[in-house]
Write an enzyme that holds these catalytic residues in place. Structure first.
Site, PDB file in Angstrom:
ATOM      1  N   LYS A  79       2.230   4.715   1.499  1.00 39.87           N
ATOM      2  CA  LYS A  79       2.127   4.990   2.991  1.00 39.87           C
ATOM      3  C   LYS A  79       1.645   6.525   2.862  1.00 39.87           C
ATOM      4  O   LYS A  79       2.490   7.403   2.219  1.00 39.87           O
ATOM      5  CB  LYS A  79       3.509   4.882   3.715  1.00 39.87           C
ATOM      6  CG  LYS A  79       3.591   5.424   4.868  1.00 39.87           C
ATOM      7  CD  LYS A  79       4.799   5.127   5.690  1.00 39.87           C
ATOM      8  CE  LYS A  79       5.016   5.531   7.198  1.00 39.87           C
ATOM      9  NZ  LYS A  79       4.692   6.821   7.595  1.00 39.87           N
ATOM     10  N   CYS A 120      11.904  50.095  -0.768  1.00 35.82           N
ATOM     11  CA  CYS A 120      11.146  49.169  -1.323  1.00 35.82           C
ATOM     12  C   CYS A 120      11.818  49.050  -2.782  1.00 35.82           C
ATOM     13  O   CYS A 120      11.974  49.699  -3.513  1.00 35.82           O
ATOM     14  CB  CYS A 120       9.602  49.575  -1.407  1.00 35.82           C
ATOM     15  SG  CYS A 120       9.041  48.472  -2.778  1.00 35.82           S
ATOM     16  N   GLU A 128       0.704  -1.249   0.061  1.00 33.63           N
ATOM     17  CA  GLU A 128       0.071  -0.009  -0.229  1.00 33.63           C
ATOM     18  C   GLU A 128       1.016   1.244   0.026  1.00 33.63           C
ATOM     19  O   GLU A 128       2.000   1.233   0.276  1.00 33.63           O
ATOM     20  CB  GLU A 128      -0.854  -0.339   1.089  1.00 33.63           C
ATOM     21  CG  GLU A 128      -1.778  -1.073   1.402  1.00 33.63           C
ATOM     22  CD  GLU A 128      -2.477  -1.275   2.744  1.00 33.63           C
ATOM     23  OE1 GLU A 128      -2.321  -0.300   3.785  1.00 33.63           O
ATOM     24  OE2 GLU A 128      -3.393  -2.235   2.794  1.00 33.63           O
ATOM     25  N   CYS A 131       6.934  46.895   2.827  1.00 35.02           N
ATOM     26  CA  CYS A 131       6.753  48.151   2.067  1.00 35.02           C
ATOM     27  C   CYS A 131       5.791  49.212   2.400  1.00 35.02           C
ATOM     28  O   CYS A 131       4.719  48.689   2.538  1.00 35.02           O
ATOM     29  CB  CYS A 131       6.914  47.994   0.583  1.00 35.02           C
ATOM     30  SG  CYS A 131       6.143  49.359  -0.174  1.00 35.02           S
ATOM     31  N   CYS A 190       9.049  50.337  -5.529  1.00 33.42           N
ATOM     32  CA  CYS A 190       8.779  51.567  -5.583  1.00 33.42           C
ATOM     33  C   CYS A 190       9.334  52.496  -4.978  1.00 33.42           C
ATOM     34  O   CYS A 190       9.498  53.768  -4.872  1.00 33.42           O
ATOM     35  CB  CYS A 190       7.239  51.688  -4.911  1.00 33.42           C
ATOM     36  SG  CYS A 190       7.297  51.652  -3.308  1.00 33.42           S
ATOM     37  N   CYS A 210       2.258  51.162  -3.696  1.00 31.74           N
ATOM     38  CA  CYS A 210       3.618  50.722  -4.314  1.00 31.74           C
ATOM     39  C   CYS A 210       2.854  49.618  -5.403  1.00 31.74           C
ATOM     40  O   CYS A 210       1.929  48.941  -5.353  1.00 31.74           O
ATOM     41  CB  CYS A 210       4.059  49.508  -3.589  1.00 31.74           C
ATOM     42  SG  CYS A 210       5.251  48.574  -4.344  1.00 31.74           S
ATOM     43  N   TYR A 243      -7.221   1.964   6.014  1.00 29.34           N
ATOM     44  CA  TYR A 243      -5.923   1.079   5.670  1.00 29.34           C
ATOM     45  C   TYR A 243      -6.015  -0.197   6.698  1.00 29.34           C
ATOM     46  O   TYR A 243      -5.252  -1.050   6.602  1.00 29.34           O
ATOM     47  CB  TYR A 243      -4.631   1.607   5.731  1.00 29.34           C
ATOM     48  CG  TYR A 243      -4.228   2.555   6.863  1.00 29.34           C
ATOM     49  CD1 TYR A 243      -3.979   1.814   8.176  1.00 29.34           C
ATOM     50  CD2 TYR A 243      -4.087   3.874   6.625  1.00 29.34           C
ATOM     51  CE1 TYR A 243      -3.779   2.728   9.248  1.00 29.34           C
ATOM     52  CE2 TYR A 243      -3.557   4.463   7.859  1.00 29.34           C
ATOM     53  CZ  TYR A 243      -3.336   4.134   9.295  1.00 29.34           C
ATOM     54  OH  TYR A 243      -3.157   4.618  10.236  1.00 29.34           O
ATOM     55  N   ASP A 266       0.824  10.353   3.478  1.00 27.14           N
ATOM     56  CA  ASP A 266       1.338  11.293   4.479  1.00 27.14           C
ATOM     57  C   ASP A 266       0.514  12.260   5.084  1.00 27.14           C
ATOM     58  O   ASP A 266       0.116  13.276   4.412  1.00 27.14           O
ATOM     59  CB  ASP A 266       2.414  12.088   3.743  1.00 27.14           C
ATOM     60  CG  ASP A 266       3.403  12.709   4.605  1.00 27.14           C
ATOM     61  OD1 ASP A 266       3.348  12.487   5.928  1.00 27.14           O
ATOM     62  OD2 ASP A 266       4.268  13.344   4.283  1.00 27.14           O
ATOM     63  N   LYS A 272      10.598   3.542   2.893  1.00 29.17           N
ATOM     64  CA  LYS A 272      10.286   5.040   2.590  1.00 29.17           C
ATOM     65  C   LYS A 272      10.846   5.440   1.009  1.00 29.17           C
ATOM     66  O   LYS A 272      12.045   4.844   0.903  1.00 29.17           O
ATOM     67  CB  LYS A 272      11.180   5.916   3.617  1.00 29.17           C
ATOM     68  CG  LYS A 272      10.451   5.516   5.020  1.00 29.17           C
ATOM     69  CD  LYS A 272       9.157   6.132   5.538  1.00 29.17           C
ATOM     70  CE  LYS A 272       9.169   7.514   5.671  1.00 29.17           C
ATOM     71  NZ  LYS A 272       9.574   8.043   6.988  1.00 29.17           N
TER      72      LYS A 272
END
Ligand code: IVH
Length: 683
Positions: A117, A419, A115, A437, A422, A442, A226, A119, A315
């Site tokens: 695994k 920034c 199967e 900023c 701008c 901007c 499962y 996550d 894994k």
């Protein structure tokens, strides 16, 4: 047949129909009817149940989200502990497990089930007499959190199963957030200025552990079962494979990629195949689980520590690569955040060319000690934006340059950081890790705000994207999102815009016009109020029916809305006070973009408009709790029976006067059992 039994029959029919199509859609992923037909049936059922509360049951498909926010989760003791799995990282580990198991069993060979695994988050679901009663997290393996209300919102979890199922059983599985849902959620969070979830697992965990199920229901969570934990009252199959088939037949969602094999080489091949194909999966999997098929072996083999001997997790390798980080660039987000990102020498990882990667913020860069010109490890988790994991220190030449955001944006002429888009002033609010900023005008911020305004979850104006918005801004057609509604005046100019043409221009104007009809929560989301996205907007419209009401609400008033704390409340108040926003709101109102929330949510609740009186003592809970439950479902509670009373709930030792009055007025009386059925939740 009496009218009532005809209605009951219709209710049953609708429930069967909805359950069946729900199953086709969410479990089998193969719908047979249109969304519209489904919605119509749901509407009819809701209506009938509302008119005939005596027929309302907790497992009705209308009852997936009924509960109000919890203060905290209760604790569930797992009758059998939820274990973890031993890991294999290389082929030899897998073969060693197989050889060891053959020896322990004293056999020549055994069947195995392979199967993915998943996550996500391990959970256990308990069913009693065919009803889903309890859903719990794994917790420490022995005690988990009671997250039943949240799990009920996951459409692929059946609320009830056939009466032929064991009288009491527990199934285990993994709740996960599909990749698409994860990306969408993070995008929304980014727009709301909320911290991003690092991966779909964290996002899934965060979602099921929400105290407010109304938030969970909006997250597209899914589940694969499962394992069967235990079953009482009926014999169940003797192999894992057949058990999964059996659970599938009961309506549970089982991963179709499971495979039964006989030789360990086949398990290895399964692993190799999915190592190659994992990217194409709609969910994140971090490996393959190989289990012995015969359940008798599970008992016989038992556990070592907290890992069963009958299974192993092999894994997948992390999707990593190395390359040179050429430079650290800075982009400016909608809210003004200065976001550092890595500009990389292009590198292929898992078949995809990567040139940019996220660096989050300056603290993160310092913590990982990432420098410009460094060789770095890049990690892709599925197809999420790649991450710079860290530097390869051994490859340093001494020419690498440490990163300082302020230095990077320092303007020698002005003798201060500015920034990068701008040239505006840069600030770092106390307690925050990001620089901002501060110039709301901007162009990068304006562009970002308009992008949010037209996006799918907001005003959904199709045909206008990043490129066109940049063009409109450059040409001076719009200064903010509200100007989109006066664009029609520029029709002539629009047609002559780069590559646009008459037809596209017309379509865009039509889409803009159509968006005027969007709902209030969409408009609230579209405004880009900090910390207010789709979810919060939906909560707000339960209490404020238009922008006038929302805009004039005080901080205190806002904080009476469940899930709204001081941070969100302050941000809403600040938004409506700002001159620039007042101007935008004025223009929206002039353009007739001022939706009203017609039905406040409370009116949609199952007991809305129903008045209750409770008399006597109830066995299941106190009278106060009974009152709370009625109110949570939209009903009202009164002390005395009047002609407006819909139901008199009668416990033990009831007040005699109340009963007499109810008789005289013909008020329907409910015993405790019927009352609980109406509440739709027994706890
Ligand atoms: S079987 C005795 N099957 O992996 C433990 N677990 O490290 C039996 N997981 O927390 C678990 N996909 O939530 C099993 N197909 C799968 C799985 C799976 C993911 C998770 C599970 C557990 C963790 C164990």
């Amino acid at each position: 047949m009496s009218d009532l039994s005809a209605i009951q029959k219709r209710i049953e029919e609708l429930r069967q129909k909805l359950n069946y199509h729900n199953y086709r859609y969410y479990v089998l992923d193969s719908p047979e009817i249109s969304d519209e037909e489904y919605d119509n049936a749901m509407r009819e059922l809701k209506q009938l149940e509302k008119q005939h509360l005596q027929f309302l049951t907790p497992d009705s498909p209308t009852q997936r989200v009924g509960a109000t926010p919890l203060e905290a989760f209760g604790v569930v003791e797992h009758p059998l502990p939820l274990l973890s799995l031993g890991n294999a990282f290389v082929t030899e580990d897998l073969f060693a497990w197989h050889t060891r198991t053959l020896k322990l069993l004293g056999v020549e060979q055994f069947d195995m089930v392979c199967e993915h695994k998943m996550d996500g988050l391990a959970i256990a679901l308990t069913y009693v007499n065919g009803q889903f009663t309890t859903g719990a997290t794994r917790g420490d393996g022995f005690r988990g959190e009671n997250i039943t209300q949240n799990l009920r919102t996951i459409r692929s979890i059946p609320l009830s199963v056939s009466k032929d199922a064991p009288s009491r059983f527990e199934v285990r599985g993994e709740v996960y957030l599909p990749k698409v849902g994860f990306r969408k959620l993070n995008k929304e969070r980014e727009e709301e200025g909320l911290p991003l979830f690092a991966n779909p697992r964290n996002a899934a965990a965060g979602s099921v552990r929400q105290l407010d199920p109304r938030i969970t229901v909006k997250r597209p969570l899914d589940i694969y079962i499962y394992m069967l934990g235990y079953a009482e009252g009926k014999a169940v199959p003797s192999t894992h494979w057949e058990t999964m088939e059996y659970l599938r037949s009961l309506g549970f969602k089982i991963n179709p990629n499971n495979k039964r094999v006989n030789r360990i080489e086949e398990a290895e091949a399964y692993y190799q195949t999915w190592t190659q194909k994992r990217e194409s999966l709609p969910y994140e999997a971090d490996g393959v689980v190989v289990k012995t098929d015969l359940l008798e072996y599970h008992n016989f083999l038992g556990d070592v520590g907290r890992e069963p001997r009958w299974a192993i997790a092999y894994k997948f390798p992390a999707i990593q690569g190395t390359t040179r980080l050429k430079e650290i660039g800075i982009s400016v987000g909608r809210t003004g955040t200065l976001n550092p990102y890595a500009i990389l020498e292009p590198v292929q990882i898992g078949g995809v060319t990567i040139e940019r990667a996220a660096l989050h913020n300056e603290d993160d860069i310092r913590r990982k000690d990432i420098r410009e010109s460094d060789w770095v490890y890049i990690q892709r988790a599925g197809d999420v934006i790649p991450d710079v994991v860290g530097p390869i220190v051994s490859k340093r030449t001494g020419k690498e340059k440490e990163f300082s955001l302020l230095e990077k944006i320092y303007d020698k002429e002005k003798s201060r950081p500015v920034c990068p888009v701008c040239g505006g002033e840069v600030v770092k609010p106390e307690g925050e890790v990001m620089y901002y900023c501060s110039n709301a005008a901007c162009p990068a911020q304006v562009q970002g705000r308009i992008e949010l305004f037209v996006s799918r979850g907001a005003m959904d104006i199709r045909g206008i994207g990043e490129r066109l918005i940049a063009l409109f801004l450059r040409k001076g057609f719009v200064k903010d999102a509200s100007d989109l509604y006066t664009l029609y005046k520029e029709h002539g100019k629009l047609v002559n815009l780069e590559k646009l043409g008459e037809k596209s221009a017309d379509n865009i104007l039509k889409a803009i016009e159509k968006s005027k009809k969007q709902s209030l929560p969409r408009l609230i989301n579209a405004l880009g109020i900090r910390h207010v996205g789709e979810e919060t907007a939906n909560l707000l419209v339960e209490h404020f029916k238009n922008l006038d009401e929302l805009g004039s609400a005080s901080r205190e008033k806002l904080m009476t809305v469940p899930s709204i704390g001081p941070k969100i409340a302050d941000s809403i108040v600040a938004f409506f006070h700002e001159e620039r926003n007042k101007e935008i709101l004025k223009k929206l109102r002039e353009a007739d973009v001022w939706p009203e929330q017609v039905t406040l949510k409370a009116e949609n609740l199952p007991l809305s408009g129903q008045e209750f009186v409770v008399t006597g003592t109830l066995k299941a809970f106190s009278r106060e709790i009974a009152h709370e439950k009625i109110k949570a479902l939209g009903g009202t509670v009164k002390d005395n029976v009047t002609k407006n009373t819909a139901y008199l709930v009668v416990g033990e030792d009831p007040g005699e006067n109340k009963i007499i009055r109810a008789h005289a007025l013909g008020t329907e009386q409910l015993n405790e059992e019927k009352f609980i059925a109406i509440l739709g939740q027994k706890n």
